[in-house]
Design a protein around this motif. Structure first.
Motif, PDB file in Angstrom:
ATOM      1  N   THR A  13       0.818  -1.213   0.000  1.00 48.87           N
ATOM      2  CA  THR A  13       0.000   0.000   0.000  1.00 48.87           C
ATOM      3  C   THR A  13       0.853   1.264   0.000  1.00 48.87           C
ATOM      4  O   THR A  13       0.994   1.930   1.007  1.00 48.87           O
ATOM      5  N   GLY A  14       1.449   1.625  -1.128  1.00 46.11           N
ATOM      6  CA  GLY A  14       2.191   2.891  -1.201  1.00 46.11           C
ATOM      7  C   GLY A  14       3.567   2.801  -0.579  1.00 46.11           C
ATOM      8  O   GLY A  14       3.988   1.739  -0.097  1.00 46.11           O
ATOM      9  N   HIS A  16       4.899   5.412   1.634  1.00 46.57           N
ATOM     10  CA  HIS A  16       5.140   6.291   2.793  1.00 46.57           C
ATOM     11  C   HIS A  16       5.415   5.438   4.031  1.00 46.57           C
ATOM     12  O   HIS A  16       5.297   4.208   4.001  1.00 46.57           O
ATOM     13  N   ALA A  18       3.850   4.843   6.794  1.00 50.79           N
ATOM     14  CA  ALA A  18       2.804   3.994   7.363  1.00 50.79           C
ATOM     15  C   ALA A  18       2.395   2.860   6.429  1.00 50.79           C
ATOM     16  O   ALA A  18       1.571   2.039   6.779  1.00 50.79           O
ATOM     17  N   ALA A  19       2.967   2.812   5.232  1.00 55.20           N
ATOM     18  CA  ALA A  19       2.539   1.797   4.263  1.00 55.20           C
ATOM     19  C   ALA A  19       2.787   0.386   4.813  1.00 55.20           C
ATOM     20  O   ALA A  19       3.714   0.162   5.575  1.00 55.20           O
ATOM     21  N   ILE A  20       1.938  -0.531   4.408  1.00 51.69           N
ATOM     22  CA  ILE A  20       2.104  -1.915   4.860  1.00 51.69           C
ATOM     23  C   ILE A  20       2.020  -2.852   3.671  1.00 51.69           C
ATOM     24  O   ILE A  20       1.542  -2.476   2.609  1.00 51.69           O
ATOM     25  N   ALA A  39      -6.899  -2.577  14.198  1.00 53.11           N
ATOM     26  CA  ALA A  39      -6.600  -1.171  14.492  1.00 53.11           C
ATOM     27  C   ALA A  39      -6.558  -0.344  13.207  1.00 53.11           C
ATOM     28  O   ALA A  39      -6.507  -0.893  12.098  1.00 53.11           O
ATOM     29  N   ASN A  40      -6.568   0.969  13.340  1.00 48.47           N
ATOM     30  CA  ASN A  40      -6.432   1.863  12.185  1.00 48.47           C
ATOM     31  C   ASN A  40      -5.188   1.485  11.398  1.00 48.47           C
ATOM     32  O   ASN A  40      -4.116   1.257  11.967  1.00 48.47           O
ATOM     33  N   GLY A  43      -5.307  -2.734   7.505  1.00 49.40           N
ATOM     34  CA  GLY A  43      -5.460  -3.311   6.165  1.00 49.40           C
ATOM     35  C   GLY A  43      -6.879  -3.680   5.772  1.00 49.40           C
ATOM     36  O   GLY A  43      -7.104  -4.244   4.701  1.00 49.40           O
ATOM     37  N   THR A  46      -8.261  -1.866   2.516  1.00 46.22           N
ATOM     38  CA  THR A  46      -7.530  -2.331   1.350  1.00 46.22           C
ATOM     39  C   THR A  46      -8.004  -3.722   0.953  1.00 46.22           C
ATOM     40  O   THR A  46      -8.230  -4.003  -0.228  1.00 46.22           O
ATOM     41  N   GLU A 167     -17.078   0.090   7.371  1.00 44.14           N
ATOM     42  CA  GLU A 167     -17.493   0.914   8.515  1.00 44.14           C
ATOM     43  C   GLU A 167     -18.871   1.565   8.325  1.00 44.14           C
ATOM     44  O   GLU A 167     -19.010   2.792   8.368  1.00 44.14           O
TER      45      GLU A 167
HETATM   46  N1  LIG Z   1      -3.843   4.748  -1.582  1.00 43.17           N
HETATM   47  C1  LIG Z   1      -2.935   4.531  -0.654  1.00 43.17           C
HETATM   48  N2  LIG Z   1      -1.660   4.957  -0.833  1.00 43.17           N
HETATM   49  C2  LIG Z   1      -0.740   4.734   0.095  1.00 43.17           C
HETATM   50  N3  LIG Z   1      -0.967   4.080   1.241  1.00 43.17           N
HETATM   51  C3  LIG Z   1      -2.208   3.641   1.483  1.00 43.17           C
HETATM   52  C4  LIG Z   1      -3.256   3.830   0.555  1.00 43.17           C
HETATM   53  N4  LIG Z   1      -4.387   3.268   1.058  1.00 43.17           N
HETATM   54  C5  LIG Z   1      -4.042   2.765   2.255  1.00 43.17           C
HETATM   55  N5  LIG Z   1      -2.741   2.991   2.507  1.00 43.17           N
HETATM   56  C6  LIG Z   1      -2.022   2.573   3.717  1.00 43.17           C
HETATM   57  O1  LIG Z   1      -2.223   1.183   3.871  1.00 43.17           O
HETATM   58  C7  LIG Z   1      -2.400   0.863   5.241  1.00 43.17           C
HETATM   59  C8  LIG Z   1      -3.717   0.112   5.394  1.00 43.17           C
HETATM   60  O2  LIG Z   1      -4.776   1.015   5.137  1.00 43.17           O
HETATM   61  P1  LIG Z   1      -6.295   0.579   5.229  1.00 43.17           P
HETATM   62  O3  LIG Z   1      -7.113   1.767   4.840  1.00 43.17           O
HETATM   63  O4  LIG Z   1      -6.478  -0.660   4.468  1.00 43.17           O
HETATM   64  O5  LIG Z   1      -6.446   0.273   6.768  1.00 43.17           O
HETATM   65  P2  LIG Z   1      -7.748   0.069   7.673  1.00 43.17           P
HETATM   66  O6  LIG Z   1      -7.510  -1.131   8.509  1.00 43.17           O
HETATM   67  O7  LIG Z   1      -8.962   0.092   6.842  1.00 43.17           O
HETATM   68  O8  LIG Z   1      -7.690   1.370   8.576  1.00 43.17           O
HETATM   69  P3  LIG Z   1      -8.846   2.277   9.233  1.00 43.17           P
HETATM   70  O9  LIG Z   1      -9.433   1.471  10.346  1.00 43.17           O
HETATM   71  O10 LIG Z   1      -8.088   3.461   9.734  1.00 43.17           O
HETATM   72  O11 LIG Z   1      -9.834   2.629   8.161  1.00 43.17           O
HETATM   73  C9  LIG Z   1      -2.335   2.171   5.999  1.00 43.17           C
HETATM   74  O12 LIG Z   1      -1.065   2.297   6.538  1.00 43.17           O
HETATM   75  C10 LIG Z   1      -2.582   3.215   4.953  1.00 43.17           C
HETATM   76  O13 LIG Z   1      -1.879   4.406   5.288  1.00 43.17           O
END
Ligand SMILES: Nc1ncnc2c1ncn2[C@@H]1O[C@H](COP(=O)(O)OP(=O)(O)OP(=O)(O)O)[C@@H](O)[C@H]1O
Length: 261
Positions: A13-14, A16, A18-20, A39-40, A43, A46, A167
């Protein structure tokens, strides 16, 4: 029986900080309400987008009833999967009833040429979400919670065998949140696959048949709420402590304290 499976998924996922890297396999059968928790940034969104065919994994594939999701036409995907995205604030002055009716556009009909089947699906979606009193309102005049209910009604109006909701309880008061969980549970009981990303662990435990716990891009627990929402997982994934108890046959989880990470 409808079947959806994601096998050996790999998705970055990108780039940056925080990317995973998302990794995982799992499958879904009709008749079961599955909650995706974590948690936030764990994933969930995604993965829901990958299941909906809106993101293509770098490795692995999603299979819908023996066919690769990637091989289906947009029309076939739209007929099979209703997706309620997380980001859904509507700022334009469309009437709520028209927005719900948009759920029927997959059948190639325009809003002023809906047939009896369309009308029936829309009426059912309105009734189950109790949004009848909002239909004539402009979306940009509705509160966040009211908008959320209209958008769920649109997803239900699609009448697809798979419903993926990211959500759907955000911005809902406790009464409406429970009502929506009841609706999702009933939709699953009709034989649909219903997968819903949730942050409310109490409602996830109360209503979901199965929970998938995401942690840093991987599914670390998968099963009935009482086997997933353990003290160990709650501490590791959320850094919280919770009271868990069986109350009148329902597994209740109430977070009460934070654990320093
Ligand atoms: N388009 C994107 N570009 C870069 N990084 C992304 C993108 N979409 C998600 N991420 C990163 O991927 C990781 C997972 O994001 P994701 O939205 O799937 O998590 P989540 O479990 O749904 O979180 P939340 O509960 O906050 O909605 C996060 O670190 C996020 O910053």
């Amino acid at each position: 029986m409808i079947h959806l499976a994601a096998g050996n998924i790999l998705f970055k996922t990108g780039s940056h900080q925080a990317a995973i890297t998302l990794r995982g396999s799992c499958s879904f059968e009709g008749g079961i309400l599955t909650g995706m928790i974590g948690a936030n940034g764990a994933g969930k969104t995604t993965f829901l987008k990958i299941l909906a065919g809106l993101q293509s994994p770098e490795r692995g594939q999603v299979i819908l009833n023996d066919r690769r999701l990637a091989d289906l036409s947009p029309q076939q995907k739209a007929e099979a999967i209703a997706y309620l995205p997380q980001d859904r604030r509507i700022q334009w002055p469309v009437k709520a009833c028209d927005l719900i009716a948009l759920g029927r556009l997959r059948y190639g009909r325009s809003l002023n040429r809906l047939n009896q089947q369309d009308s029936h699906a829309i009426a059912h979606a309105v009734e189950t979400t109790k949004t009848g009193d909002l239909l004539d309102r402009s979306m940009d005049s509705l509160s966040g919670g009211e908008q959320a209910r209209i958008l769920l009604a649109r997803a239900l109006a699609v009448d697809a065998p798979i419903l993926l909701a990211d959500e759907p309880l955000a911005a809902l008061d406790p009464g409406y949140a429970m009502q929506i969980m009841e609706v999702l549970s009933q939709e699953a009981q009709k034989g649909r696959i219903v997968v819903v990303a949730l942050h409310d662990l109490t409602l996830a435990a109360r209503y979901c048949d199965r929970l998938l716990l995401w942690h840093r891009g991987e599914i670390v627990a998968d099963g009935k709420p009482e086997t997933v929402l353990t003290q160990e997982w709650l501490e590791q994934c959320y850094h919280i402590k919770a009271i868990s108890q069986n109350y009148r046959g329902h597994w209740l989880v109430t977070p009460y304290d934070r654990v320093d990470s």
